[in-house]
Design a protein around this motif. Sequence first.
Motif, PDB file in Angstrom:
ATOM      1  N   GLU A 216       0.188 -11.255  -4.657  1.00 15.44           N
ATOM      2  CA  GLU A 216      -0.244 -10.899  -6.010  1.00 15.44           C
ATOM      3  C   GLU A 216      -1.751 -10.676  -6.057  1.00 15.44           C
ATOM      4  O   GLU A 216      -2.239  -9.755  -6.720  1.00 15.44           O
ATOM      5  N   GLU A 217      -2.494 -11.528  -5.369  1.00 15.99           N
ATOM      6  CA  GLU A 217      -3.945 -11.369  -5.310  1.00 15.99           C
ATOM      7  C   GLU A 217      -4.314 -10.109  -4.540  1.00 15.99           C
ATOM      8  O   GLU A 217      -5.213  -9.366  -4.947  1.00 15.99           O
ATOM      9  N   PHE A 218      -3.621  -9.860  -3.443  1.00 19.35           N
ATOM     10  CA  PHE A 218      -3.867  -8.653  -2.659  1.00 19.35           C
ATOM     11  C   PHE A 218      -3.651  -7.411  -3.520  1.00 19.35           C
ATOM     12  O   PHE A 218      -4.451  -6.471  -3.483  1.00 19.35           O
ATOM     13  N   ALA A 219      -2.589  -7.415  -4.311  1.00 18.74           N
ATOM     14  CA  ALA A 219      -2.302  -6.269  -5.174  1.00 18.74           C
ATOM     15  C   ALA A 219      -3.429  -6.038  -6.166  1.00 18.74           C
ATOM     16  O   ALA A 219      -3.843  -4.893  -6.403  1.00 18.74           O
ATOM     17  N   ARG A 220      -3.947  -7.104  -6.763  1.00 19.31           N
ATOM     18  CA  ARG A 220      -5.057  -6.954  -7.711  1.00 19.31           C
ATOM     19  C   ARG A 220      -6.298  -6.400  -7.016  1.00 19.31           C
ATOM     20  O   ARG A 220      -6.991  -5.525  -7.558  1.00 19.31           O
ATOM     21  N   LEU A 221      -6.565  -6.894  -5.831  1.00 19.06           N
ATOM     22  CA  LEU A 221      -7.781  -6.472  -5.128  1.00 19.06           C
ATOM     23  C   LEU A 221      -7.734  -4.999  -4.755  1.00 19.06           C
ATOM     24  O   LEU A 221      -8.717  -4.272  -4.945  1.00 19.06           O
TER      25      LEU A 221
ATOM     26  N   LEU B 164       0.833  -1.206   0.000  1.00 18.79           N
ATOM     27  CA  LEU B 164       0.000   0.000   0.000  1.00 18.79           C
ATOM     28  C   LEU B 164       0.866   1.255   0.000  1.00 18.79           C
ATOM     29  O   LEU B 164       0.567   2.231  -0.699  1.00 18.79           O
ATOM     30  N   ALA B 165       1.937   1.222   0.785  1.00 22.60           N
ATOM     31  CA  ALA B 165       2.827   2.383   0.829  1.00 22.60           C
ATOM     32  C   ALA B 165       3.556   2.568  -0.494  1.00 22.60           C
ATOM     33  O   ALA B 165       3.653   3.694  -1.010  1.00 22.60           O
TER      34      ALA B 165
END
Length: 259
Positions: free
Chosen positions: A214-219, A30-31
């Motif tokens: 990777e999934e977190f980044a997409r979300l 996020l940062a």
Amino acid sequence: MYHSVADRPAAAAYGLSVTPSAFARQMALLAERRFTPVTTAELGAAWRSGVLLPHRTVLITFDDGYEGVHRHALPVLREYGFPATLFVSTGWVRGPHEAPGACDTMLDWEQVRQLAAEGVEVGGHSHTHPQLDQVPDARLTFEVTRCREVLAEHLGTAPVSFAYPYGYSSPRVRRAVRAAGFAQSLAVGNGLAHRRQGPYALERLTVRRTTRIEEFARLVEGRAVARTFAGDRALTKGYAVVRRSRQVLGRVTGTRVRD
């Protein structure tokens, strides 16, 4: 939406937990991508006033009140200067008013106060974490108002944000939350929050132990949300039918009140 942050959570909390290292990587992302976390209260106030939110706004929320939020999440939030919102079930906080039912080691009131002092908004999550849409009016009112009273007692100010236990609500539940004095409330839904959802049904995305970076980044970028949570949405729709059937049966037998 987070729950437990722990290396070895209790079995009941395992699936909805994340490891401390995974949480740290997610906050670093996020940062790096210049997201701006805000509290739930700040989001609600901005949408009501028409003030523009910062670019790439995100909410970081924790439900229930697990001890690992203080032990593991707070140092990471402090490192990045990130605000967050913690929704606590007041009967599960260790100390006065404690009730049975917690899934793992929970926060105590001193830890809750420290989180609040360090920029974490503390909101309500009922008193004993029932399925609010399945309880009678008197129990619903108690769960919502008692939660707000206990938080005001321990923090010196009444909370303005609420999150529904299990994500379940109904028009009756949302009216009770509003009547108790909460200005906004969060569901789950596993979708992005939009103003059109209204202040008492804002959706969130679930972060699980199986959520890869990777999934977190997409979300958080708003990509592939529907595909990622397709299974969850199908189960939610099916269970909604079951829950409505229970409510209808309750009205016939007199054991539940009508929404």
